[in-house]
Every structure is written in structure tokens, then in C-alpha cells.
Design an enzyme around this catalytic site. Structure first.
Site, short mmCIF file in Angstrom:
data_model
loop_
_atom_site.label_atom_id
_atom_site.label_comp_id
_atom_site.label_asym_id
_atom_site.label_seq_id
_atom_site.Cartn_x
_atom_site.Cartn_y
_atom_site.Cartn_z
N LYS A 113 -21.29 82.51 -94.19
CA LYS A 113 -21.32 83.89 -94.69
C LYS A 113 -19.98 84.33 -95.26
CE LYS A 113 -25.39 85.41 -92.26
NZ LYS A 113 -25.71 84.14 -91.54
C1 LIG Z 1 -26.95 83.53 -91.65
C2 LIG Z 1 -27.06 82.10 -91.23
C3 LIG Z 1 -28.16 81.31 -91.61
C4 LIG Z 1 -29.32 81.86 -92.42
O1 LIG Z 1 -28.99 82.18 -93.72
P1 LIG Z 1 -29.95 83.09 -94.63
O2 LIG Z 1 -29.16 83.40 -95.84
O3 LIG Z 1 -30.24 84.33 -93.79
O4 LIG Z 1 -31.19 82.34 -94.89
C5 LIG Z 1 -28.16 79.97 -91.24
N1 LIG Z 1 -27.17 79.43 -90.51
C6 LIG Z 1 -26.10 80.17 -90.12
C7 LIG Z 1 -25.04 79.54 -89.28
C8 LIG Z 1 -25.99 81.53 -90.47
O5 LIG Z 1 -24.93 82.26 -90.07
#
Ligand SMILES: *Cc1c(COP(=O)(O)O)cnc(C)c1O
Length: 471
Positions: A113
């Protein structure tokens, strides 16, 4: 470039207008009016660019209301080796013949993120300064989103963050990451309750339009188009690293929750990046896997959402999925509304199984899917350590398992690594009997002083706290 709402609202907006907004006024999600096309000559030109310059090239196709020199400076300031740990920013390594891991988790909070949130922080600061405005970001987190938002916004002028989280329910590492921030503009609010209580409070505050306007409340949730756009860049970067100057296709596997990450892959593919298959990997919360297997999209109730060992994928509905379905139904806003407003509103499901559009998901848009369980994650983590001396986090493990179920001979498969194992140490210990290594900068963070207030699960108490801290 103009942006439209998936639900057919007549207004068209520019990038900076939707940057600070959440949903469109009709409840839809913003998408560009068209996907700019990237041809082979352009791909060849971009192949050897440093990441920040590649980001600038791609962002420029979608952002025409920030002067190019400014946008270039924002990209250069965001994607640095100091922040992301390497010159490549998203280095790719081959795990086994034809299967690669693309590292997206070497940013400040060790989850992918950061890739988008760090850019968002700099875009927010730029645009708020330009408008002479301020923004108070209110959010709810059970882990990755909250910390990525706080590390992106810390010390930024014009922005405050009020992040609610369920008291005592995050991992000690995640708590320490957030609560150890001492920046004046970051406010951690531990709510005596569960994650749903936090989300309900955020919704209630946002629905109080008077309060929202007076205190300039905004969000940074995953439906923000700028976040999605930032993520498009690493599909290109992964593609270039997995290929050697030819236009051969590459497949990606994406550990998915709210469908934000893989939706960025869809956008990259629509732009003409040669992506063969996009594999959606889910855990036991298999709303998306069910759709891609059956054509039925069935939103789960909170009580039917499992708490799993890949918790960032524990979702009951996938908030970005509407963007993909809009393209799937040929950008027919009336059809989209009938699915997402009428059907989901009354029955919490829609069914495309009998419609030609559903076949297109695989045939025209390249989507496949798989589902993993806790036992699968443990087995994948063990196997990856044993055979490749590599540790993967539980989310990436879900991806690896799914990837192996959808290999195409001769087509490289890139698995997106969405977090580092240290963030989910308990599951690694369960699988391997030992703790994963911890980057030096996180040594001993659990012992640092914590900056957090504890509040009851009460909307008025949270409003009062925000009001007090907004002067
Ligand atoms: C947020 C997250 C996801 C999922 O991603 P999306 O964009 O919501 O599909 C998967 N793995 C980790 C470690 C995350 O922080």
C-alpha cells in the site's frame, strides 16, 4: 483527460477534482473516459527508464491539470531508493523456472500500500497548498491501510490524520508501527470495540454533512482513483523486468481483497501492456473467486466474513470491483446500476452466469482466480523456505499457490509480493517454528513510546476529539 462515474452521472471531472473526493455524487466510482493506448514503440522507449520517470510518463497520460514539471518533481520525490530500499524500487527475482516475485513491500510500512499511499501524500500536500486548503483524513484500519496512510501523511502540511483501530486487535508489530509515530498531525484513536465499530463510526461521521464540511473530513480509502493509478506503474515495471526487449506477454497473480491492486493490472492491460492472464488470488473469503468461477457475485454478511491468517484479504465485498464490472458490461451505466444498486441493494448478489459478458471476463479480459486456505498458506510458506530459502508472508503465499494453478508454458508468471513476512510473524512462526528477520530500522519498535488515545465506540466521542484537535 476527463473522469466519469460508473453509475452514469452526467458530470465530467479533472484529475485534481477527484483526487480529494471519494465516491462520485451518484455513489459510483470514477474512471477515465478512455484508457490511453501505449504502443510497442512507447514500451520500448519506457523499458529502461528509472521507476520515478516511468511513473511520470504513465501518470502524465491521466493527469493534465498539474504542470508536467511539478508532476515530475512529485514522482521524483516519491519513488526514491531511500524510501523504497533499492534503485529498482520494485525489484523482480526469479523463484523457480518462469515464476517471479515482484517486491512491492519495501516501503516505510512493509506492505504494497506504500506504493500508492506515498504518492497520494505528496499529491495531497501539493494540491492542498495550491488551493490554500486543509484536509482531515478520517479512517478505520485493522492494519496495513492505516499505517500506510500515516507514514504517507506524517509531517505533511495541510493534512491531519485521525485513524481509528480496534483496541488491542492489531498485531503488536502493526500497533507499534502506528502508535510510535510522534508527528503532531497524526492521531491514533484506539476504539474499545471491533473493526466494524471503527468503520461504523467513520461512516456516521461522514454522513453528518454539516460536521464533514465544517471540519473538512476526507478519506484515503482504496476506491481513490489516484491510488489505483499509482499501482498501474508497477505492472509496467514488472513486465519490463520479466521480459528482455521482446513484446512477449507476461501473467500476473495478485493477492486480492478490495480488488484495488488487480484492478490496476486490468487498467495496465487495457492500455495495451501485453498481459496474458490476471490471476485473482483469494483466501477463505472467496467472493471474487466465486465470481470468476461461476459468474455470481455474492456479497457476504459481516458474520460470514472469516478472520484468516491473510487478514488484509478478509473482505465481505470488494469495493473496487464495480470498476471492472463497468468495463465488463461494455461501460453501460444503466446495466451497471441495475447490478450494483438494484440487485446488490435488494438481494446482496447479482448473477451474470447466463450472460455473454461473463465469458468475456476470462476470454477478453484475461481473468482467472483461485482460493487458498490456512493449511495452503502454511504449506506454501514451508515449501518456499525449503526449496528456495525465501520467506514469504501469508498474502504472498496465497498468490504463489494461485499462480501455480494457472501457469501457461512460455509465459512468465509474476506474483506480486504484497507484504513482508515480519508483519505477520505469528503465522510464520506457526509454519516454520521461527521468526522472520526484521529490517534493522524496526528493531525494538514495540518498546518505543506510544502516541494513542483510547475512546469508546461512540460517534460523539470521536467527533469531539476531532473538533478539539482541529485548531
Ligand atoms: C491491502 C492488501 C491486500 C489486498 O489488496 P486489494 O487492493 O484490496 O485487493 C493484499 N495483501 C496485503 C498485504 C494488503 O495489505
Amino acid at each position: 483527460m476527463n473522469y466519469l462515474s460508473t453509475r452514469g452521472h452526467p458530470d465530467r471531472k479533472r484529475f485534481c477534482e477527484i483526487l480529494l473526493e471519494g465516491l462520485a455524487p451518484d455513489g459510483g466510482l470514477y474512471l477515465p473516459e478512455h484508457y490511453p493506448q501505449v504502443d510497442t514503440a512507447t514500451l520500448a522507449k519506457w523499458r529502461d527508464l528509472p521507476y520515478a520517470e516511468l511513473a511520470f510518463e504513465i501518470l502524465s497520460l491521466y493527469i493534465d491539470d498539474i504542470p508536467p514539471a511539478d508532476l515530475k518533481a512529485i514522482c521524483a520525490k516519491t519513488y526514491t531508493p531511500e524510501v523504497f530500499g533499492s534503485e529498482e524500487i520494485v525489484p523482480l527475482r526469479e523463484l523457480e523456472d518462469g515464476v517471479y516475485l515482484e517486491a512491492l513491500s519495501n516501503g516505510p510500512t512493509l506492505a504494497f500500500k506504500d506504493m500508492a499511499m506515498q504518492l497520494l501524500g505528496n499529491l495531497f500536500e501539493y494540491e492542498l497548498a495550491r488551493r490554500g486548503a486543509e484536509l482531515n483524513i478520517l479512517g478505520a484500519t485493522s492494519g496495513d491501510t492505516g499505517s500506510a496512510a500515516e507514514y504517507a501523511m506524517r509531517g505533511k502540511k495541510g493534512v491531519r490524520v485521525f485513524m481509528t483501530s480496534p483496541d488491542g486487535r492489531m498485531s503488536p508489530f502493526q500497533q507499534a508501527q502506528m502508535f510510535s509515530l510522534q508527528d503532531e498531525n497524526i492521531h491514533n484513536i484506539a476504539i474499545t470495540g471491533v473493526f466494524d465499530d471503527c468503520q461504523d463510526i467513520v461512516k456516521a461521521v461522514s454522513n453528518d454533512l454539516g460536521f464533514k464540511r465544517k471540519y473538512r473530513i476526507g478519506t484515503v480509502n482504496s476506491i481513490n482513483w489516484a491510488r489505483l493509478l499509482a499501482q498501474v506503474v508497477y505492472y509496467f515495471a514488472g513486465y519490463f523486468q520479466a521480459t528482455a526487449g521482446n513484446d512477449k506477454p507476461v501473467s500476473f497473480t495478485v493477492p486480492s481483497g478490495n480488488f484495488g491492486n488487480v484492478c490496476a493490472g486490468h487498467v495496465a492491460r487495457m492500455m495495451g501492456l501485453p498481459i496474458h492472464t490476471l490471476v485473482v488470488a483469494t483466501n477463505e473469503n472467496d467472493v471474487l473467486d466465486e465470481f470468476f468461477r461461476t459468474g455470481i457475485y455474492r456479497v457476504r454478511a459481516a458474520a460470514d466474513t472469516h478472520e484468516t491468517s491473510s487478514p488484509s484479504m478478509d473482505i465481505s465485498k470488494a469495493s473496487n470491483f464495480e470498476r471492472f464490472v463497468f468495463d465488463l458490461v461494455g461501460r453501460d451505466a444503466a446495466k451497471l446500476r441495475s447490478l450494483f444498486v438494484d440487485h446488490l441493494g435488494s438481494q446482496a448478489r447479482f448473477d451474470l452466469s447466463g450472460e455473454p459478458a461473463f465469458k468475456q471476463a476470462a476470454e477478453r479480459f484475461g481473468f482467472k482466480s483461485s482460493r487458498s486456505t490456512h493449511a495452503d498458506r502454511l504449506a506454501t510458506i514451508r515449501d518456499t523456505e525449503k526449496r528456495f530459502a525465501t520467506l514469504v508472508d501469508p498474502h504472498t503465499a496465497d498468490g504463489l499457490k494461485a499462480a501455480r494453478e494457472h501457469l501457461t508454458p512460455g509465459v512468465p508468471m509474476v506474483v506480486l509480493e504484497t507484504a513482508l513476512p515480519i508483519k505477520f510473524a505469528a503465522t510464520l512462526v506457526e509454519a516454520l517454528g521461527h521468526e522472520p528477520a526484521r529490517p534493522a530500522r524496526f528493531e525494538g519498535i514495540e518498546a518505543l513510546p506510544k502516541r494513542v488515545v483510547k475512546l469508546p465506540a461512540d460517534v460523539e466521542a470521536v467527533k469531539a476529539y476531532i473538533a478539539q484537535n482541529c485548531d
